[in-house]
Design a protein around this motif. Sequence first.
Motif, PDB file in Angstrom:
ATOM      1  N   HIS A  97       0.940  -1.139  -0.052  1.00 55.85           N
ATOM      2  CA  HIS A  97       0.018   0.046  -0.069  1.00 55.85           C
ATOM      3  C   HIS A  97       0.887   1.242  -0.029  1.00 55.85           C
ATOM      4  N   TYR A  98       0.735   2.006  -1.063  1.00 52.89           N
ATOM      5  CA  TYR A  98       1.701   3.366  -1.253  1.00 52.89           C
ATOM      6  C   TYR A  98       0.847   4.552  -0.673  1.00 52.89           C
ATOM      7  N   ILE A  99       1.076   5.282   0.242  1.00 53.72           N
ATOM      8  CA  ILE A  99       0.559   6.441   0.374  1.00 53.72           C
ATOM      9  C   ILE A  99       1.512   7.490  -0.078  1.00 53.72           C
ATOM     10  N   LEU A 100       1.205   8.572  -0.812  1.00 55.91           N
ATOM     11  CA  LEU A 100       1.708   9.358  -1.601  1.00 55.91           C
ATOM     12  C   LEU A 100       1.384  10.725  -1.015  1.00 55.91           C
ATOM     13  N   VAL A 101       2.411  11.658  -0.501  1.00 58.11           N
ATOM     14  CA  VAL A 101       2.479  12.945   0.167  1.00 58.11           C
ATOM     15  C   VAL A 101       3.388  14.001  -0.438  1.00 58.11           C
ATOM     16  N   GLU A 102       3.264  15.035  -0.019  1.00 55.73           N
ATOM     17  CA  GLU A 102       4.398  16.042  -0.341  1.00 55.73           C
ATOM     18  C   GLU A 102       5.311  15.952   0.697  1.00 55.73           C
ATOM     19  N   ALA A 103       6.435  16.775   0.008  1.00 55.46           N
ATOM     20  CA  ALA A 103       7.696  16.590   1.177  1.00 55.46           C
ATOM     21  C   ALA A 103       7.291  16.921   2.632  1.00 55.46           C
ATOM     22  N   ALA A 104       6.671  18.130   2.836  1.00 59.47           N
ATOM     23  CA  ALA A 104       6.417  18.561   4.141  1.00 59.47           C
ATOM     24  C   ALA A 104       5.362  17.879   4.907  1.00 59.47           C
ATOM     25  N   ASP A 105       4.810  16.775   4.303  1.00 59.66           N
ATOM     26  CA  ASP A 105       3.724  16.013   5.067  1.00 59.66           C
ATOM     27  C   ASP A 105       4.425  14.721   5.556  1.00 59.66           C
ATOM     28  N   LEU A 106       5.624  14.595   4.865  1.00 55.74           N
ATOM     29  CA  LEU A 106       6.301  13.146   4.972  1.00 55.74           C
ATOM     30  C   LEU A 106       6.460  12.381   6.319  1.00 55.74           C
ATOM     31  N   ALA A 107       7.134  13.431   7.138  1.00 59.64           N
ATOM     32  CA  ALA A 107       7.331  12.891   8.576  1.00 59.64           C
ATOM     33  C   ALA A 107       6.280  12.459   9.459  1.00 59.64           C
ATOM     34  N   ALA A 108       4.928  13.251   9.086  1.00 62.07           N
ATOM     35  CA  ALA A 108       3.816  12.792   9.741  1.00 62.07           C
ATOM     36  C   ALA A 108       3.175  11.646   9.476  1.00 62.07           C
ATOM     37  N   PHE A 109       3.207  11.163   8.068  1.00 61.94           N
ATOM     38  CA  PHE A 109       2.877   9.951   7.706  1.00 61.94           C
ATOM     39  C   PHE A 109       3.816   8.661   7.770  1.00 61.94           C
ATOM     40  N   ARG A 110       4.968   8.880   8.218  1.00 60.20           N
ATOM     41  CA  ARG A 110       5.826   7.863   8.450  1.00 60.20           C
ATOM     42  C   ARG A 110       5.296   6.802   9.335  1.00 60.20           C
ATOM     43  N   VAL A 111       4.546   7.141  10.125  1.00 61.32           N
ATOM     44  CA  VAL A 111       4.141   6.485  11.227  1.00 61.32           C
ATOM     45  C   VAL A 111       3.185   5.265  10.792  1.00 61.32           C
ATOM     46  N   PHE A 112       2.615   5.301   9.505  1.00 60.17           N
ATOM     47  CA  PHE A 112       1.871   4.497   8.808  1.00 60.17           C
ATOM     48  C   PHE A 112       2.730   3.207   8.150  1.00 60.17           C
ATOM     49  N   GLU A 113       3.945   3.479   8.159  1.00 66.16           N
ATOM     50  CA  GLU A 113       4.807   2.512   7.144  1.00 66.16           C
ATOM     51  C   GLU A 113       4.930   1.186   8.089  1.00 66.16           C
ATOM     52  N   GLY A 114       4.969   0.055   7.254  1.00 63.04           N
ATOM     53  CA  GLY A 114       5.029  -1.075   7.811  1.00 63.04           C
ATOM     54  C   GLY A 114       5.359  -1.988   6.662  1.00 63.04           C
ATOM     55  N   PRO A 115       5.431  -3.324   6.997  1.00 66.72           N
ATOM     56  CA  PRO A 115       5.857  -4.404   6.009  1.00 66.72           C
ATOM     57  C   PRO A 115       5.142  -4.233   4.748  1.00 66.72           C
ATOM     58  N   LYS A 116       3.920  -3.941   4.639  1.00 66.98           N
ATOM     59  CA  LYS A 116       3.150  -3.956   3.392  1.00 66.98           C
ATOM     60  C   LYS A 116       2.777  -2.427   3.376  1.00 66.98           C
ATOM     61  N   ARG A 117       3.372  -1.308   3.683  1.00 67.58           N
ATOM     62  CA  ARG A 117       3.004   0.083   3.527  1.00 67.58           C
ATOM     63  C   ARG A 117       4.169   0.991   3.424  1.00 67.58           C
ATOM     64  N   ARG A 118       4.177   1.739   2.521  1.00 71.23           N
ATOM     65  CA  ARG A 118       5.265   2.825   2.199  1.00 71.23           C
ATOM     66  C   ARG A 118       4.864   4.123   1.869  1.00 71.23           C
ATOM     67  N   VAL A 119       5.297   5.099   2.407  1.00 77.01           N
ATOM     68  CA  VAL A 119       5.073   6.339   2.298  1.00 77.01           C
ATOM     69  C   VAL A 119       6.025   6.946   1.313  1.00 77.01           C
ATOM     70  N   VAL A 120       5.610   7.666   0.216  1.00 74.96           N
ATOM     71  CA  VAL A 120       6.182   7.911  -0.979  1.00 74.96           C
ATOM     72  C   VAL A 120       6.164   9.566  -0.846  1.00 74.96           C
ATOM     73  N   CYS A 121       7.437  10.175  -1.170  1.00 73.33           N
ATOM     74  CA  CYS A 121       7.349  11.566  -1.310  1.00 73.33           C
ATOM     75  C   CYS A 121       7.150  12.033  -2.793  1.00 73.33           C
ATOM     76  N   GLU A 122       6.204  12.902  -3.130  1.00 72.19           N
ATOM     77  CA  GLU A 122       5.855  13.540  -4.417  1.00 72.19           C
ATOM     78  C   GLU A 122       7.211  14.034  -5.067  1.00 72.19           C
ATOM     79  N   ARG A 123       8.149  14.290  -4.416  1.00 74.78           N
ATOM     80  CA  ARG A 123       9.444  14.533  -5.014  1.00 74.78           C
ATOM     81  C   ARG A 123       9.973  13.443  -5.976  1.00 74.78           C
ATOM     82  N   ASP A 124       9.985  12.261  -5.232  1.00 75.81           N
ATOM     83  CA  ASP A 124      10.454  11.049  -6.002  1.00 75.81           C
ATOM     84  C   ASP A 124       9.705  10.750  -7.136  1.00 75.81           C
ATOM     85  N   ILE A 125       8.549  11.295  -7.460  1.00 72.16           N
ATOM     86  CA  ILE A 125       7.564  10.697  -8.742  1.00 72.16           C
ATOM     87  C   ILE A 125       7.219  11.829  -9.562  1.00 72.16           C
ATOM     88  N   LEU A 126       6.909  13.315  -8.989  1.00 70.07           N
ATOM     89  CA  LEU A 126       6.800  14.186  -9.765  1.00 70.07           C
ATOM     90  C   LEU A 126       7.898  15.195 -10.472  1.00 70.07           C
TER      91      LEU A 126
END
Length: 292
Positions: free
Chosen positions: A36-65
């Motif tokens: 499960h990918y969660i896509l957020v802007e760089a300023a929100d990255l730290a807040a969403f990191r808590v959701f990461e786990g074995p089957k979940r990754r938070v992706v910064c929009e800077r890496d794809i846009l």
Amino acid sequence: MPFSIALVTSSYRGDLERCRLLCDSVDRFVTGHAIHYILVEAADLAAFRVFEGPKRRVVCERDILPVWLRPIPDPLDRRRRLWLSPFGLPLRGWHVQQLRRIAMGAAMAEDVLVSLDSDVVFVRPFDVGHFRQGEAVRFYRRAEGLAAVEPARRAEHERWARRAARLLGLAREPVPAATYITTLIAWRRDTVRDMLARIARTTHRPAMMALVSSRALSECTIYGRFVDEAEERPERHVATDERLCAVYWDGPPLDEAGLERFLTGLSREQVALGLQSFTGTDPAIIRRVVGI
């Protein structure tokens, strides 16, 4: 040959608690996905990191846009963001969430993207293998959907259809009767890549530059018209008008009684609720009623 399937959610800090509820409901009810990918802007990255786990990754929009698409505070409302580029007017967050999904659909390693807004919550068990039919992927298409759109919103849907036509080199008139917009849908990675290549050929510029050049943007409409009118690969998709998510689009915030009534109205195939964040329904109420 098995498909690998990724869930993809584009979110932002204002929807943090709703996204937490989505993640909890995915972990409880959803099977069959690789990640499960969660896509957020760089300023929100730290807040969403808590959701990461074995089957979940938070992706910064800077890496794809593209690097030339950058967020700034909205000078008229510091709680909001604008995204600036050299190629069009400033974009709102809901525009950029669409661009992230398109970009992730092309960049990810998995074969199929299943799109989930962050205000979705699953309420029944669901295996995402449901989106596979043989070697094809079910994609949402409502044959006479335009006629069912509320009159006040029909002009906007027609603008989206015409913009898709310009991007893809299709006839702008007449506007097709079919619509392609709903919550909880599947896209193929190979189709997204072919769609972007078609946009680049048609517009004579990189696809993302073409996409940001107008605010008339509906990623579902672009994908749907590409599949229906341009892809010429009928073996890749099977159209379905099955709506797996019941959406509460507008209206007052739901209290517990209102939410319970909404739940009782689910059809047999509906496995999730889409309670739009701008209705103001409290995520804590949703959590209690759904039992997560």
